[in-house]
Design a protein around this motif. Structure first.
Motif, mmCIF file in Angstrom:
data_model
loop_
_atom_site.group_PDB
_atom_site.id
_atom_site.type_symbol
_atom_site.label_atom_id
_atom_site.label_comp_id
_atom_site.label_asym_id
_atom_site.label_seq_id
_atom_site.Cartn_x
_atom_site.Cartn_y
_atom_site.Cartn_z
ATOM 1 N N GLY A 188 4.106 8.836 -1.969
ATOM 2 C CA GLY A 188 3.107 7.848 -2.343
ATOM 3 C C GLY A 188 2.217 8.334 -3.472
ATOM 4 O O GLY A 188 1.861 7.566 -4.383
ATOM 5 N N THR A 189 1.853 9.614 -3.435
ATOM 6 C CA THR A 189 1.014 10.184 -4.478
ATOM 7 C C THR A 189 1.739 10.202 -5.815
ATOM 8 O O THR A 189 1.163 9.841 -6.855
ATOM 9 C CB THR A 189 0.583 11.610 -4.085
ATOM 10 O OG1 THR A 189 -0.154 11.559 -2.863
ATOM 11 C CG2 THR A 189 -0.281 12.237 -5.166
ATOM 12 N N SER B 232 0.860 -1.179 0.000
ATOM 13 C CA SER B 232 0.000 0.000 0.000
ATOM 14 C C SER B 232 0.894 1.225 0.000
ATOM 15 O O SER B 232 1.944 1.247 0.654
ATOM 16 C CB SER B 232 -0.925 0.004 1.219
ATOM 17 O OG SER B 232 -0.183 0.041 2.418
ATOM 18 N N LEU B 233 0.488 2.240 -0.742
ATOM 19 C CA LEU B 233 1.254 3.477 -0.828
ATOM 20 C C LEU B 233 0.756 4.450 0.231
ATOM 21 O O LEU B 233 -0.423 4.437 0.603
ATOM 22 C CB LEU B 233 1.110 4.093 -2.220
ATOM 23 C CG LEU B 233 1.534 3.196 -3.388
ATOM 24 C CD1 LEU B 233 1.274 3.883 -4.720
ATOM 25 C CD2 LEU B 233 2.999 2.796 -3.265
ATOM 26 N N ASN B 234 1.650 5.286 0.708
ATOM 27 C CA ASN B 234 1.300 6.240 1.760
ATOM 28 C C ASN B 234 0.572 7.452 1.190
ATOM 29 O O ASN B 234 0.791 7.854 0.044
ATOM 30 C CB ASN B 234 2.566 6.707 2.491
ATOM 31 C CG ASN B 234 3.225 5.598 3.281
ATOM 32 O OD1 ASN B 234 2.561 4.724 3.844
ATOM 33 N ND2 ASN B 234 4.554 5.610 3.325
ATOM 34 N N TYR B 235 -0.257 8.041 2.031
ATOM 35 C CA TYR B 235 -0.942 9.278 1.669
ATOM 36 C C TYR B 235 0.001 10.464 1.899
ATOM 37 O O TYR B 235 -0.224 11.309 2.761
ATOM 38 C CB TYR B 235 -2.203 9.454 2.517
ATOM 39 C CG TYR B 235 -3.317 8.471 2.227
ATOM 40 C CD1 TYR B 235 -3.873 8.362 0.957
ATOM 41 C CD2 TYR B 235 -3.827 7.664 3.239
ATOM 42 C CE1 TYR B 235 -4.901 7.469 0.700
ATOM 43 C CE2 TYR B 235 -4.862 6.774 2.996
ATOM 44 C CZ TYR B 235 -5.396 6.680 1.721
ATOM 45 O OH TYR B 235 -6.422 5.796 1.468
ATOM 46 N N ASP B 236 1.068 10.502 1.123
ATOM 47 C CA ASP B 236 2.028 11.597 1.223
ATOM 48 C C ASP B 236 2.524 11.916 -0.179
ATOM 49 O O ASP B 236 2.069 11.329 -1.174
ATOM 50 C CB ASP B 236 3.185 11.252 2.168
ATOM 51 C CG ASP B 236 3.947 9.993 1.780
ATOM 52 O OD1 ASP B 236 3.809 9.526 0.618
ATOM 53 O OD2 ASP B 236 4.681 9.446 2.630
ATOM 54 N N GLY C 258 1.923 6.586 -7.121
ATOM 55 C CA GLY C 258 0.627 6.131 -7.616
ATOM 56 C C GLY C 258 0.254 6.772 -8.938
ATOM 57 O O GLY C 258 -0.250 6.101 -9.853
ATOM 58 N N ASN C 259 0.481 8.069 -9.070
ATOM 59 C CA ASN C 259 0.155 8.758 -10.315
ATOM 60 C C ASN C 259 1.058 8.311 -11.456
ATOM 61 O O ASN C 259 0.605 8.212 -12.609
ATOM 62 C CB ASN C 259 0.254 10.276 -10.115
ATOM 63 C CG ASN C 259 -0.971 10.843 -9.423
ATOM 64 O OD1 ASN C 259 -2.085 10.370 -9.614
ATOM 65 N ND2 ASN C 259 -0.768 11.865 -8.610
ATOM 66 N N ASN C 260 2.326 8.041 -11.172
ATOM 67 C CA ASN C 260 3.226 7.558 -12.214
ATOM 68 C C ASN C 260 2.809 6.179 -12.720
ATOM 69 O O ASN C 260 2.810 5.914 -13.930
ATOM 70 C CB ASN C 260 4.664 7.518 -11.698
ATOM 71 C CG ASN C 260 5.280 8.897 -11.546
ATOM 72 O OD1 ASN C 260 4.831 9.858 -12.167
ATOM 73 N ND2 ASN C 260 6.299 9.012 -10.710
ATOM 74 N N LEU C 261 2.441 5.305 -11.792
ATOM 75 C CA LEU C 261 2.042 3.956 -12.192
ATOM 76 C C LEU C 261 0.726 3.975 -12.959
ATOM 77 O O LEU C 261 0.509 3.134 -13.845
ATOM 78 C CB LEU C 261 1.926 3.060 -10.960
ATOM 79 C CG LEU C 261 3.240 2.728 -10.249
ATOM 80 C CD1 LEU C 261 2.975 1.887 -9.010
ATOM 81 C CD2 LEU C 261 4.209 2.016 -11.182
ATOM 82 N N LYS C 262 -0.141 4.921 -12.623
ATOM 83 C CA LYS C 262 -1.449 5.014 -13.281
ATOM 84 C C LYS C 262 -1.307 5.154 -14.789
ATOM 85 O O LYS C 262 -2.111 4.600 -15.555
ATOM 86 C CB LYS C 262 -2.225 6.191 -12.707
ATOM 87 C CG LYS C 262 -3.594 6.404 -13.326
ATOM 88 C CD LYS C 262 -4.370 7.498 -12.620
ATOM 89 C CE LYS C 262 -3.734 8.854 -12.816
ATOM 90 N NZ LYS C 262 -4.591 9.949 -12.263
ATOM 91 N N THR C 263 -0.284 5.879 -15.234
ATOM 92 C CA THR C 263 -0.088 6.090 -16.662
ATOM 93 C C THR C 263 1.075 5.281 -17.227
ATOM 94 O O THR C 263 1.444 5.456 -18.383
ATOM 95 C CB THR C 263 0.130 7.590 -16.952
ATOM 96 O OG1 THR C 263 1.212 8.081 -16.158
ATOM 97 C CG2 THR C 263 -1.132 8.380 -16.637
ATOM 98 N N THR C 264 1.637 4.400 -16.408
ATOM 99 C CA THR C 264 2.630 3.439 -16.886
ATOM 100 C C THR C 264 1.956 2.109 -17.225
ATOM 101 O O THR C 264 2.316 1.446 -18.199
ATOM 102 C CB THR C 264 3.716 3.209 -15.820
ATOM 103 O OG1 THR C 264 4.361 4.439 -15.526
ATOM 104 C CG2 THR C 264 4.746 2.194 -16.297
ATOM 105 N N LYS C 265 0.982 1.737 -16.417
ATOM 106 C CA LYS C 265 0.248 0.480 -16.615
ATOM 107 C C LYS C 265 -0.502 0.516 -17.949
ATOM 108 O O LYS C 265 -1.067 1.542 -18.347
ATOM 109 C CB LYS C 265 -0.734 0.294 -15.457
ATOM 110 C CG LYS C 265 -1.496 -1.037 -15.452
ATOM 111 C CD LYS C 265 -2.436 -1.070 -14.238
ATOM 112 C CE LYS C 265 -3.339 -2.297 -14.245
ATOM 113 N NZ LYS C 265 -2.681 -3.453 -13.587
ATOM 114 N N GLN C 266 -0.521 -0.614 -18.635
ATOM 115 C CA GLN C 266 -1.211 -0.713 -19.915
ATOM 116 C C GLN C 266 -2.725 -0.765 -19.712
ATOM 117 O O GLN C 266 -3.224 -1.407 -18.782
ATOM 118 C CB GLN C 266 -0.753 -1.965 -20.659
ATOM 119 C CG GLN C 266 0.718 -1.983 -21.016
ATOM 120 C CD GLN C 266 1.070 -0.937 -22.052
ATOM 121 O OE1 GLN C 266 0.313 -0.713 -22.998
ATOM 122 N NE2 GLN C 266 2.219 -0.301 -21.867
#
Length: 246
Positions: free
Chosen positions: A83-84, A76-80, A87-95
């Protein structure tokens, strides 16, 4: 209703195993199932509490880890800030194909689960709101709740930033519930209007609610949490699921 201790299953996908957390009501009878999609932070305390709440209402709840091909199972990523950003980087890295395959895998699993009555819904928050929307492209999903769903109006889910979510809106057969915050900078008025007009033009069955709230007003951690609004929204979700899944 009492619930069982949380458990998990690792579902196979062509992008690697997907850790999926399960929250089950303590019931011997068949129950409906709900796919709960998290924010960009995966399985955090607020998401676990939401899952437990739904299970207490009498639903079998599955929470897939959306970044399973990038992070170790159970992350789980932290709310900091860190972490943000992650999470945002992976959101647009994932196919985009991986997001869709994940949805099919968890829906298939729930349909085959011995406790499931065959009626499925989905609920998503932030990134998860968009993922719940895409899961609703599967006709087995009959009820969908999208809470301040990001990126739909920008077509920016997945690598390439060119998703087809709005273009496929007419494929959604189930009923939709959309909840937004007017003070949410991630989905401005123009973006909300674009989504609303697409729903109307496609003649979809949906409800639409806007509150005076910031992004993440449902998350019961942090300064943007609004418990009064959250109470109302949970009541609307319970009404939708109870009416269509039971």
């Amino acid at each position: 209703m009492l619930i069982r201790p949380p458990e998990y299953v690792d579902l196979n996908t062509s992008f690697g195993p997907m850790r999926t957390h399960l929250f089950r009501p303590s019931s011997d009878r068949l129950v409906p199932a709900v796919v709960l999609y998290s924010e960009i932070y995966q399985m955090t305390g607020p998401i676990a509490r939401t899952a437990a709440l739904l299970a207490g209402w009498g639903y079998l709840v599955a929470v897939p880890e959306v970044y399973h091909e990038f992070e170790p199972a159970g992350t789980s990523l932290n709310y900091d800030t860190e972490g943000t950003q992650r999470g945002n980087n992976l959101k647009t890295t994932k196919q985009l194909a991986s997001y869709d395959e994940d949805a099919a895998a968890v829906i298939d699993f729930l349909c085959q689960d011995a406790q499931c009555n065959g009626r499925l819904g989905t609920l998503g928050i932030c990134l998860g709101g968009h993922l719940a929307y895409r899961a609703a492209l599967d006709p087995r999903i009959v009820a969908t709740a999208c809470l301040y769903a990001t990126d739909i109006h920008q077509h920016s889910l997945g690598a390439g930033l060119n998703d087809d979510s709005l273009a496929r809106i007419s494929e959604i057969q189930g009923e939709l519930l959309f909840v937004w915050g007017r003070q949410d900078p991630h989905i401005p008025l123009e973006g909300r209007q674009m989504i609303y007009q697409a729903l109307v033009s496609a003649n979809r069955n949906f409800a639409w609610h806007e509150f005076n709230g910031q992004h993440a007003f449902m998350r019961d951690e942090g300064h943007r949490y609004d418990p009064a609004i959250a109470k109302i929204v949970y009541a609307m979700i319970e009404e939708l699921f109870s009416r269509l899944l039971r």
